[in-house]
Scaffold this active site. Structure first.
Site, PDB file in Angstrom:
ATOM      1  N   GLU A  86     -19.945  34.199  16.600  1.00 23.01           N
ATOM      2  CA  GLU A  86     -18.864  33.814  15.609  1.00 23.01           C
ATOM      3  C   GLU A  86     -19.093  33.649  14.144  1.00 23.01           C
ATOM      4  OE1 GLU A  86     -16.261  30.718  17.354  1.00 23.01           O
ATOM      5  OE2 GLU A  86     -16.312  31.506  19.055  1.00 23.01           O
ATOM      6  N   ASP A 115     -18.171  21.515  18.568  1.00 20.07           N
ATOM      7  CA  ASP A 115     -17.723  22.100  19.892  1.00 20.07           C
ATOM      8  C   ASP A 115     -19.102  21.798  20.894  1.00 20.07           C
ATOM      9  OD1 ASP A 115     -17.013  23.033  22.212  1.00 20.07           O
ATOM     10  OD2 ASP A 115     -16.531  25.011  21.408  1.00 20.07           O
ATOM     11  N   ASP A 156     -10.875  22.026  25.793  1.00 21.70           N
ATOM     12  CA  ASP A 156     -11.017  23.456  25.866  1.00 21.70           C
ATOM     13  C   ASP A 156     -11.334  24.004  27.149  1.00 21.70           C
ATOM     14  OD1 ASP A 156     -11.244  26.136  25.582  1.00 21.70           O
ATOM     15  OD2 ASP A 156     -13.178  26.122  24.625  1.00 21.70           O
ATOM     16  N   LYS A 193      -6.001  28.969  23.689  1.00 23.86           N
ATOM     17  CA  LYS A 193      -6.382  30.364  23.686  1.00 23.86           C
ATOM     18  C   LYS A 193      -5.495  31.115  24.543  1.00 23.86           C
ATOM     19  CE  LYS A 193     -11.572  29.205  23.217  1.00 23.86           C
ATOM     20  NZ  LYS A 193     -12.640  28.834  24.213  1.00 23.86           N
ATOM     21  N   SER A 216     -14.979  33.995  21.485  1.00 20.55           N
ATOM     22  CA  SER A 216     -16.153  34.456  21.048  1.00 20.55           C
ATOM     23  C   SER A 216     -16.471  36.015  20.808  1.00 20.55           C
ATOM     24  CB  SER A 216     -17.481  33.970  21.677  1.00 20.55           C
ATOM     25  OG  SER A 216     -17.275  34.289  23.067  1.00 20.55           O
ATOM     26  N   LYS A 233      -9.060  27.459  14.757  1.00 22.67           N
ATOM     27  CA  LYS A 233     -10.491  27.779  14.962  1.00 22.67           C
ATOM     28  C   LYS A 233     -10.811  29.124  15.320  1.00 22.67           C
ATOM     29  CE  LYS A 233     -13.948  25.929  18.097  1.00 22.67           C
ATOM     30  NZ  LYS A 233     -14.184  26.237  19.398  1.00 22.67           N
TER      31      LYS A 233
HETATM   32  P1  PGA Z   1     -15.798  31.236  23.964  1.00 20.90           P
HETATM   33  O1  PGA Z   1     -16.048  30.190  22.922  1.00 20.90           O
HETATM   34  O2  PGA Z   1     -14.557  32.084  23.422  1.00 20.90           O
HETATM   35  O3  PGA Z   1     -17.114  31.899  24.436  1.00 20.90           O
HETATM   36  O4  PGA Z   1     -15.258  30.364  25.346  1.00 20.90           O
HETATM   37  C1  PGA Z   1     -15.032  29.523  22.325  1.00 20.90           C
HETATM   38  C2  PGA Z   1     -15.065  28.084  22.277  1.00 20.90           C
HETATM   39  O5  PGA Z   1     -15.697  27.488  23.414  1.00 20.90           O
HETATM   40  O6  PGA Z   1     -14.346  27.313  21.679  1.00 20.90           O
HETATM   41 ZN    ZN Z   2     -14.775  25.556  23.055  1.00 17.10          ZN
END
Ligand code: PGA
Ligand code: ZN
Length: 423
Positions: free
Chosen positions: A204, A241, A312, A337, A367, A388
């Protein structure tokens, strides 16, 4: 129309184009996580090891073209709720594993882009007319910026996944972004000064140094904040996080950075409480594991009044899981998300539920991202107040930050900014 394109890790992902009778069209690309929650909607991968190490999405693409598209032709793109319901019904599986959440989301977001184009509106303005939203909800979000990456995003030795900056002293989005860049550059110098030379960045865009322990990441960021001329806790604060589901095994939190210590839920809560006491940490995501509801109760009792506690992996943008959290008073915020749930309508439903319950919503990237910047518009339209996306490096992150700059300009004098509210 759908095709296979690549995401920021070079993995295949689904792109969908929706063409309307007027000639207007919309396009969306689906993101992908690495530290995915167990309860997320399922992305469909081909599993053929001879092509893209099994990560191809040709079946999901085929599903869009042969199963989904024929059902959508002739419908108004603007009828988002109807389209999303049709997508869910057509899939039939609660986790959207039959056609693939990646197929469904590409279509869902592609339709929103097409409908905005038909109406001649920027996406954020169009989204402000969807679901429960009204144009008056539009708000420029406060960004939460990834500075140091660990966990599954940068390998190496840090257990916690993201060490982030909250530019709480900013009075506008663009000022928040500039402050974040100043701290990011200062951190680069700070790392070199402490002997961490030639540090590369994680998935990221955050730095991925081999530090001596989790806490050193916090200390280095505080030093960088001062180095950049800001006062920690006043101008800029920290967010974490923890992404703890990934080191939670058999009821214990296994911290390899602290000499292989395995913490009980109580010890994990005490650790996070001490961090929140010792440092200006205002937000903690996934401090406890995705199914450790008992641990989450303890964490919320200990810190819920003064720290933003974000679920999350716990909530996975799922209305049912968020409902349980709200009923039980667990956490006080939800990470949102789009690909965790798979349609725009369900995403908006989660934001609505959060708002009604007094929970905060933080719109988030994955990510694995692309040049698609839909979530920038989504964050503004929902008035969620926080976003975020990752760090201020790597094009797939900047696609969103730059889109937010454009939106801020479009809003002009009427641009309202979600300054940090405290907890
Ligand atoms: P991920 O990470 O997209 O790999 O799940 C982002 C997060 O955990 O906020
Ligand atoms: Zn997360």
């Amino acid at each position: 129309m759908a095709r296979q394109v690549l995401d920021s890790r070079g993995n295949p992902t689904v792109e969908v184009e929706v063409l309307c009778q007027s000639g207007a069209s919309g396009r969306a690309i689906v993101p992908s996580g690495a530290s995915t929650g167990r309860h997320e909607a399922r992305e469909l991968r081909d599993g053929d090891p001879s092509r893209y190490r099994g990560k191809g999405v040709r079946q999901a693409v085929a599903n869009v073209m042969t199963e989904i598209a024929p059902r959508l032709v002739g419908l108004p793109a603007i009828d988002q709720q109807h389209i999303d319901k049709l997508l869910c019904d057509l899939d039939g599986a609660p986790d959207k594993s039959r056609l693939g959440a990646n197929a469904l989301l590409g279509v869902s977001l592609g339709c929103a882009h097409a409908a905005a184009a038909v109406q001649g509106l920027p996406l954020w303005r169009y989204l402000g007319t969807c679901g429960h939203l009204s144009p008056a909800d539009a708000l420029m979000p406060l960004p939460m910026i990834n500075l140091i990456s660990g966990g599954l995003h940068a390998g190496e030795n840090l257990d916690f996944q993201d060490y982030l900056l909250l530019p709480i002293g900013a009075r506008s989005y663009s000022e928040a972004l500039e402050m974040s860049v100043n701290v990011y550059r200062a951190l680069s110098t700070t790392l070199t000064k402490h002997g961490f030379e030639g540090v590369l960045v994680g998935d990221e865009g955050g730095f991925g140094p081999r530090l001596h322990g989790n806490e050193q990441a916090v200390q280095l960021i505080l030093e960088a904040i001062k180095q950049a001329g800001y006062e920690p806790g006043k101008d800029a604060a920290l967010a974490l996080d923890v992404a703890s589901s990934h080191f939670y095994v058999s009821g214990r939190y296994h911290l390899k950075a602290t000499a292989g210590v395995a913490l009980s839920a109580n010890d994990m809560v005490s650790t996070l409480r001490r961090w929140a006491d010792d440092y200006p940490i205002l937000s903690i995501e996934d401090g406890m594991a995705e199914d450790d509801w008992d641990g989450w109760h303890k964490l919320t009792a200990a810190l819920g009044r003064r720290v933003q506690l974000i679920g999350d992996d716990l909530f996975v943008t799922n209305p049912q899981r968020l409902q349980r959290g709200i009923q039980e008073g667990v956490a006080n915020s939800v990470l949102v998300k789009v690909n965790q749930i798979g349609t725009l309508t369900e995403t908006l439903e989660v934001v609505r539920m959060a708002r009604e319950a007094g929970y905060r919503a933080v719109i988030s990237a994955r990510s694995g991202e692309t040049e698609d910047s839909t979530i920038a518009d989504l964050a503004v339209a929902t008035g969620a107040g926080q976003i975020k996306i990752g760090s201020v490096a790597r094009g797939e992150r900047l696609a969103k930050y730059n889109q937010l700059l454009r939106i801020e300009e479009q809003m002009g004098a009427s641009a309202t900014f979600a300054a940090w509210q405290g907890k």
